[in-house]
Design a protein around this motif. Structure first.
Motif, PDB file in Angstrom:
ATOM      1  N   GLU A 114       0.772  -1.382  -0.039  1.00  0.00           N
ATOM      2  CA  GLU A 114      -0.159   0.019   0.124  1.00  0.00           C
ATOM      3  C   GLU A 114       0.766   1.316  -0.091  1.00  0.00           C
ATOM      4  OE1 GLU A 114      -0.262  -2.324   2.754  1.00  0.00           O
ATOM      5  OE2 GLU A 114      -1.896  -3.446   1.387  1.00  0.00           O
ATOM      6  N   GLU A 115       2.105   1.430   0.946  1.00  0.00           N
ATOM      7  CA  GLU A 115       2.923   2.344   1.003  1.00  0.00           C
ATOM      8  C   GLU A 115       3.577   2.595  -0.420  1.00  0.00           C
ATOM      9  OE1 GLU A 115       3.337   4.286   3.109  1.00  0.00           O
ATOM     10  OE2 GLU A 115       5.506   5.220   3.100  1.00  0.00           O
ATOM     11  N   ALA A 116       3.956   1.408  -1.037  1.00  0.00           N
ATOM     12  CA  ALA A 116       4.859   1.738  -2.274  1.00  0.00           C
ATOM     13  C   ALA A 116       3.893   2.232  -3.243  1.00  0.00           C
ATOM     14  CB  ALA A 116       5.313   0.177  -2.734  1.00  0.00           C
ATOM     15  N   GLU A 117       2.649   1.835  -3.269  1.00  0.00           N
ATOM     16  CA  GLU A 117       1.413   2.291  -4.328  1.00  0.00           C
ATOM     17  C   GLU A 117       1.295   3.682  -4.323  1.00  0.00           C
ATOM     18  OE1 GLU A 117      -1.745  -0.593  -5.092  1.00  0.00           O
ATOM     19  OE2 GLU A 117      -3.005   1.238  -6.099  1.00  0.00           O
ATOM     20  N   ARG A 118       1.204   4.028  -2.926  1.00  0.00           N
ATOM     21  CA  ARG A 118       0.864   5.475  -2.655  1.00  0.00           C
ATOM     22  C   ARG A 118       2.247   6.464  -3.197  1.00  0.00           C
ATOM     23  NH1 ARG A 118       2.056   9.284   0.657  1.00  0.00           N
ATOM     24  NH2 ARG A 118       3.837   8.021   1.841  1.00  0.00           N
ATOM     25  N   ILE A 119       3.371   5.897  -2.894  1.00  0.00           N
ATOM     26  CA  ILE A 119       4.449   6.622  -3.436  1.00  0.00           C
ATOM     27  C   ILE A 119       4.435   6.574  -4.786  1.00  0.00           C
ATOM     28  CG2 ILE A 119       7.075   6.753  -3.368  1.00  0.00           C
ATOM     29  CD1 ILE A 119       6.823   5.739  -0.528  1.00  0.00           C
ATOM     30  N   ALA A 120       3.990   5.484  -5.591  1.00  0.00           N
ATOM     31  CA  ALA A 120       4.224   5.414  -7.101  1.00  0.00           C
ATOM     32  C   ALA A 120       3.312   6.410  -7.641  1.00  0.00           C
ATOM     33  CB  ALA A 120       4.185   3.828  -7.223  1.00  0.00           C
ATOM     34  N   ARG A 121       2.108   6.211  -7.197  1.00  0.00           N
ATOM     35  CA  ARG A 121       1.124   7.101  -7.397  1.00  0.00           C
ATOM     36  C   ARG A 121       1.404   8.595  -7.475  1.00  0.00           C
ATOM     37  NH1 ARG A 121      -3.566   4.735  -9.261  1.00  0.00           N
ATOM     38  NH2 ARG A 121      -4.120   2.899  -8.383  1.00  0.00           N
TER      39      ARG A 121
END
Lengths: 252, 247
Positions: A114-121
């Motif tokens: 979830e954290e990675a996806e937030r940063i990626a977005r």
């Protein structure tokens, strides 16, 4: 501050880099220019240890690593501090834009999904491609792919961003969007080492320009100094040749 | 004189033969899995150019590819008991040679045979993955193993799948030789059935039909998987980002 010392690299009998030293200040955008085949890319690749130099050290955050002998954990740590943007983008072709940016965060930085996806977005939004999050590289233009590659590199929050001719594989009309993205990152304060043939861009964005030829640094200074008043004969000759291309064929 | 050709028998004995389909498939699937794992290891040795091992692998592949599968089956069938006897003799253990199920011999021979062919297929497919992607993975900080699992294999599988599918089909047909290790699978059962009524021609026609249907189904499955694994041709719709809030 990043200190690179005494990098030497020889291919067969050809000494491409001859003991190069370079100190980069925080927030500097250092552009490396010079004739082709003089080891500009090789220098960048040695810093990231994609190419193994015979000698050379790098100091980031007070930690010195021997580039000729680094391996294992130290190498991973070094690569966590640096990020590379390649000439041919090198996106992971089986992964979407979003997954490309998330990959390093999950595998190398061991982040939660979830954290990675937030940063990626967030990163995709910064390069203006959030709407392309589910696109695979093959669905995107070269310029878009390179912007995703920049987002992938920046997501790792590198201390030093390496850009290896980021626009030379692009159609002329796509160059602008990539340069804008790089300029934006420069304004955000990322420390960069950039190899480029886009002279006007270098003049515009770089805080420091280095002229590399024959394995040595021939000129080192602000863009104004290097472009406006080069001291070295070889550098003068290089600019004369470039400028001749831009002049009209004849004048009345 | 009876009928020259009993057409009805061709179909009525198919269910009898199918009772042994699980044996055939068990042998083929386990040998395939083992050969994929072994083949990947062999391929990695070749790609990474591990000294000494690399030469050994080349010899291994050359020998396996250069000898008939039938000979290999015989070699394992007679070789494994000899090895066991030798171990018993040397170490004073008491392994029972007769305790080894016949299917084990066939499994070993087929897995070893298949691994040599798969090693080359896997090596070629791993090497077909663009070096730039591997560099990008290392630049991010991944080690080779992580890059292999996350980046290289997912792409190499798409390239390797048609050839590996072919190899698997070959392997299924190869199991029909397992009777030489006294494994009773479909072909062996066919021989047994025919031994009772001397209808050899009919039973072989039945077997041909069964093998062909299996292969036909497999071909479909493989081409479906191929399509599934490939990156879709058409770009997806752009995401509507007006409403999504990104901090």
């Amino acid at each position: 501050m990043i200190e690179i010392k005494n990098i030497s690299k020889t291919f067969k009998n050809n000494k491409v880099l001859d003991g190069i030293d370079l100190t980069i200040n925080q927030g500097d955008v250092v552009a490396i220019i010079g004739p082709s085949g003089t080891g500009k890319s090789t220098f960048l690749r040695c810093v990231d240890r994609l190419e193994k130099p015979e000698t050379g050290t790098i100091t980031i955050d007070g930690e010195t690593q021997d580039l000729a002998h680094i391996h294992g954990k130290d190498l991973t740590e070094l690569r966590k501090k640096t990020s590379m943007v390649f000439q041919n983008f090198n996106l992971f072709s089986k992964k979407t834009a979003l997954q490309n940016v998330m990959e390093g965060l999950i595998v190398v930085k061991k982040m939660k999904k979830e954290e990675a996806e937030r940063i990626a977005r967030e990163q995709l939004k910064n390069v203006g491609l959030l709407d392309h999050a589910n696109h695979y590289p093959r669905h995107m233009s070269g310029g878009q792919q390179q912007r995703v590659a920049i987002a992938r590199a920046l997501a790792m929050e590198p201390k030093l961003l390496l850009l290896d001719e980021p626009t030379s594989a692009l159609d002329p009309e796509l160059v602008g969007e990539v340069l804008d993205t790089i300029k934006k990152a420069a304004n955000e304060g990322y420390t960069m080492l950039l190899v480029s043939h886009e002279m006007s861009f270098v003049r515009n964005v770089a805080t420091r320009v280095i002229f590399l030829d024959g394995g040595k640094i021939l000129e080192d200074g602000t863009p104004r100094e290097v472009f406006g008043n080069p001291k070295n004969e070889r550098v003068k000759e290089f600019f004369t040749k470039i400028n001749r291309m831009e002049e009209p064929d004849y004048s009345i | 004189m009876g009928k020259l050709f009993d057409g009805k028998l061709v179909f009525t004995q198919i269910p009898l033969l199918l009772k042994y389909l699980p044996v055939t498939m068990e042998l083929a699937v386990t040998a395939m899995i083992a050969s994929l794992i072994l083949g990947l290891l062999l391929a990695l040795v070749k790609i990474k150019k591990v000294p000494v091992l690399k030469q050994l692998v080349s010899i291994y592949i050359s020998v396996i590819r250069g000898t008939p599968i039938l000979v290999q089956l015989y070699v394992t069938y007679f070789g494994i008991p000899m090895i066991l006897k030798y171990i018993n003799f040397k170490c004073g253990t008491n392994y029972n040679v007769n305790g080894v199920a016949p299917i084990v011999y066939a499994f070993v021979a087929l897995a070893l045979n298949e691994s040599a062919f798969n090693a080359e297929i896997i090596r070629a497919s791993l090497e077909s993955v663009d070096k730039g992607q591997v560099e990008a993975a290392s630049a991010l900080g991944m080690n080779y193993f992580q890059a292999l699992i996350r980046i290289i294999l997912p792409e190499a599988i798409v390239v390797a799948l048609p050839s590996l599918g072919n190899a698997f089909i070959g392997l299924i047909k190869g199991t029909s030789l397992a009777f030489v290790c006294s494994v009773v699978e479909m072909t062996a059962e066919g021989k047994i059935l025919a031994g009772r009524n001397y209808r050899y021609f009919e039973v072989y026609i039945s077997l041909a039909i069964i093998y062909w249907v299996i292969t036909f189904v497999l071909e479909r499955v493989i081409s479906y998987l191929e399509k599934k694994l490939r990156v879709p041709e058409d770009a997806p719709a752009l995401l509507d980002i007006r409403d999504t809030e990104v901090e």
